[in-house]
Design a protein around this motif. Structure first.
Motif, PDB file in Angstrom:
ATOM      1  N   LYS A 106       1.120   7.684  14.360  1.00 40.83           N
ATOM      2  CA  LYS A 106      -0.026   7.046  14.994  1.00 40.83           C
ATOM      3  C   LYS A 106      -0.595   5.900  14.145  1.00 40.83           C
ATOM      4  O   LYS A 106      -0.906   4.832  14.663  1.00 40.83           O
ATOM      5  N   TYR A 107      -0.719   6.122  12.852  1.00 40.80           N
ATOM      6  CA  TYR A 107      -1.470   5.173  12.021  1.00 40.80           C
ATOM      7  C   TYR A 107      -0.617   4.189  11.212  1.00 40.80           C
ATOM      8  O   TYR A 107      -1.105   3.132  10.824  1.00 40.80           O
ATOM      9  N   CYS A 108       0.620   4.561  10.891  1.00 40.68           N
ATOM     10  CA  CYS A 108       1.469   3.610  10.134  1.00 40.68           C
ATOM     11  C   CYS A 108       2.933   3.863  10.505  1.00 40.68           C
ATOM     12  O   CYS A 108       3.734   4.240   9.657  1.00 40.68           O
ATOM     13  N   LYS A 132       0.836  -1.199   0.000  1.00 40.56           N
ATOM     14  CA  LYS A 132       0.000   0.000   0.000  1.00 40.56           C
ATOM     15  C   LYS A 132       0.869   1.245   0.000  1.00 40.56           C
ATOM     16  O   LYS A 132       1.796   1.369   0.817  1.00 40.56           O
ATOM     17  N   GLY A 176      -6.323   9.177   8.942  1.00 46.02           N
ATOM     18  CA  GLY A 176      -5.961   7.905   9.567  1.00 46.02           C
ATOM     19  C   GLY A 176      -6.242   6.725   8.647  1.00 46.02           C
ATOM     20  O   GLY A 176      -5.401   5.847   8.449  1.00 46.02           O
ATOM     21  N   GLN A 177      -7.434   6.756   8.044  1.00 49.05           N
ATOM     22  CA  GLN A 177      -7.833   5.684   7.115  1.00 49.05           C
ATOM     23  C   GLN A 177      -6.907   5.636   5.903  1.00 49.05           C
ATOM     24  O   GLN A 177      -6.561   4.569   5.413  1.00 49.05           O
ATOM     25  N   LEU A 212      -3.832   6.441   5.850  1.00 51.92           N
ATOM     26  CA  LEU A 212      -2.492   5.989   6.236  1.00 51.92           C
ATOM     27  C   LEU A 212      -2.434   4.530   6.665  1.00 51.92           C
ATOM     28  O   LEU A 212      -1.422   3.855   6.448  1.00 51.92           O
ATOM     29  N   GLU A 213      -3.507   4.065   7.291  1.00 49.20           N
ATOM     30  CA  GLU A 213      -3.485   2.725   7.888  1.00 49.20           C
ATOM     31  C   GLU A 213      -3.012   1.641   6.926  1.00 49.20           C
ATOM     32  O   GLU A 213      -3.516   1.534   5.812  1.00 49.20           O
ATOM     33  N   GLY A 214      -2.027   0.870   7.346  1.00 48.02           N
ATOM     34  CA  GLY A 214      -1.545  -0.250   6.532  1.00 48.02           C
ATOM     35  C   GLY A 214      -0.560   0.142   5.435  1.00 48.02           C
ATOM     36  O   GLY A 214      -0.150  -0.708   4.641  1.00 48.02           O
ATOM     37  N   SER A 215      -0.170   1.427   5.402  1.00 47.02           N
ATOM     38  CA  SER A 215       0.730   1.865   4.316  1.00 47.02           C
ATOM     39  C   SER A 215       2.132   1.304   4.489  1.00 47.02           C
ATOM     40  O   SER A 215       2.672   1.269   5.593  1.00 47.02           O
TER      41      SER A 215
END
Ligand code: NAI
Length: 339
Positions: free
Chosen positions: A132-134, A28, A89-90, A92-95
């Motif tokens: 925070k997110y990735c 991602k 956040g969405q 970035l998540e999993g990037s």
């Protein structure tokens, strides 16, 4: 058959690459500032990259349109647009990789440092979200002044306890792209074969192309090398002036950003000997951050390579750039820690 051979070579190339990639791992990539002058063509180029399986396009405005548009291209990656802070956040998540071309570009008469006041804050808030997110994503920082925004990112990550010096990159690839093009033109060699390391930083005299190491070799005079060096250092300003108030390099930058992200993806996927120049945490000089050749691998930076032999002219350039680069780095660190 006939219609097949009528396919333009570039399109068939893209399709072939698309098919060949079916076994590539899921990756991602998020682009922050994806609706901007760099962000849009960069989104396009990342959509063409068969190593990408998910492409997240984030901006404060305009991303639904860009994402809808790019998503119709028949290549591997799934595209999604995210707009506004509550969707960051969405995005970035999993990037695996976050590419940051968010922020204002130069207008004629401005230096990259003139962008500091606006872009420093943008970079700081985006990096806070990344931590925070990735937190384990590779960060490709394009936003200027890169000489300061990379140290800002490092400080933000340190405060959040997520800093990994192997995963933070200032994108200086456009300096390399320019050096290659200008050298090929002057040396009359095939541009596709040219290699030129560019070291130091990414602003004015801190950009130090090492033409003494350029290949294929050519017998250029000292004057020609001097002129090529100056043109590489002023390449961004050349574009800013030609665009006359309508921004800075976007298309060549998107190309350069795509080349660098592709190198990062290859490194993550375990392709050996992937080397690109980048502005990273470094012990190559006494400065804490410095651009030089970097070997990329599964964890990001595998090895920061040394400068190699320098000509007298390059050695002088190296000494001359250090005070400016040092103060840009310190400015970033101070900013990140003051608020
Ligand atoms: P632009 O103004 O066309 O696009 C910037 C985008 O960032 C806009 O769409 C804007 O909405 C977005 N943005 C602003 N604040 C944001 C935030 N908080 N979160 C997400 N997105 C945000 O500018 P352009 O031409 O695309 O340049 C972007 C940056 O790249 C500038 O700082 C420029 O100096 C830098 N740059 C770096 C180069 C390099 O070699 N590293 C070369 C050329 C430009």
């Amino acid at each position: 058959r006939r219609s097949c051979s009528a396919t333009p070579p570039s399109a068939s190339h893209v399709m072939r690459r698309g098919f060949a990639s079916d076994s590539a791992p899921e990756r991602k990539v998020a682009v922050l500032g994806a609706a901007g002058g760099i962000g849009q063509p960069l989104a396009l180029l990342m959509k063409l990259n068969p190593l990408v399986s998910k492409l997240a396009l984030y901006d404060i405005a305009g991303t639904p349109g860009v994402a809808a548009d790019v998503s119709h291209i028949n290549t591997r990656s799934e595209v999604a647009g995210f707009m506004g802070e509550d969707q960051l956040g969405q995005a970035l998540e999993g990037s695996d990789i976050v590419i940051i071309p968010a922020g204002v570009p130069r207008k004629p008469g401005m230096t990259r440092d003139d962008l500091f006041n606006i872009n420093a804050g943008i970079v700081k808030s985006l990096c806070t979200a990344i931590s925070k997110y990735c937190p384990s994503a590779l960060v490709n920082m394009i936003s200027n002044p890169v000489n300061s925004t990379v140290p800002i990112a490092a400080e933000v990550f340190k405060k959040a306890g997520t800093y990994n010096e192997k995963k933070l990159f200032g994108v200086t690839t456009l300096d390399v792209v320019r050096a290659k093009t200008f050298y090929a033109g002057k040396a009359k060699v095939n541009v596709a074969e040219v290699n030129v390391p560019v070291v130091g930083g990414h602003a004015g005299i801190t950009i130090l192309p090492l033409f003494s190491q350029a290949t294929p070799r050519a017998n250029l005079s000292d004057e020609e090398i001097k002129a090529l060096t100056k043109r590489t250092q002023d390449g961004g300003t050349e574009v800013v002036e030609a665009k006359a108030g309508k921004g800075s390099a976007t298309l060549s930058m998107a190309y350069a950003g795509a080349i660098f992200a592709d190198a990062c993806l290859k490194g993550l996927n375990g392709v050996p000997d992937v080397v690109e120049c980048s502005f990273v945490q470094s012990t190559v000089t006494e400065l804490p951050f410095f651009a030089s050749k970097v070997r990329l691998g599964k964890n990001g930076v595998e090895e920061v390579l040394g400068l190699g032999p320098l000509s007298d002219f390059e050695q002088q350039g190296l000494e001359a750039l250090k005070p400016e680069l040092k103060s840009s780095i310190e400015k970033g660190i101070t900013f990140a820690n003051q608020s």
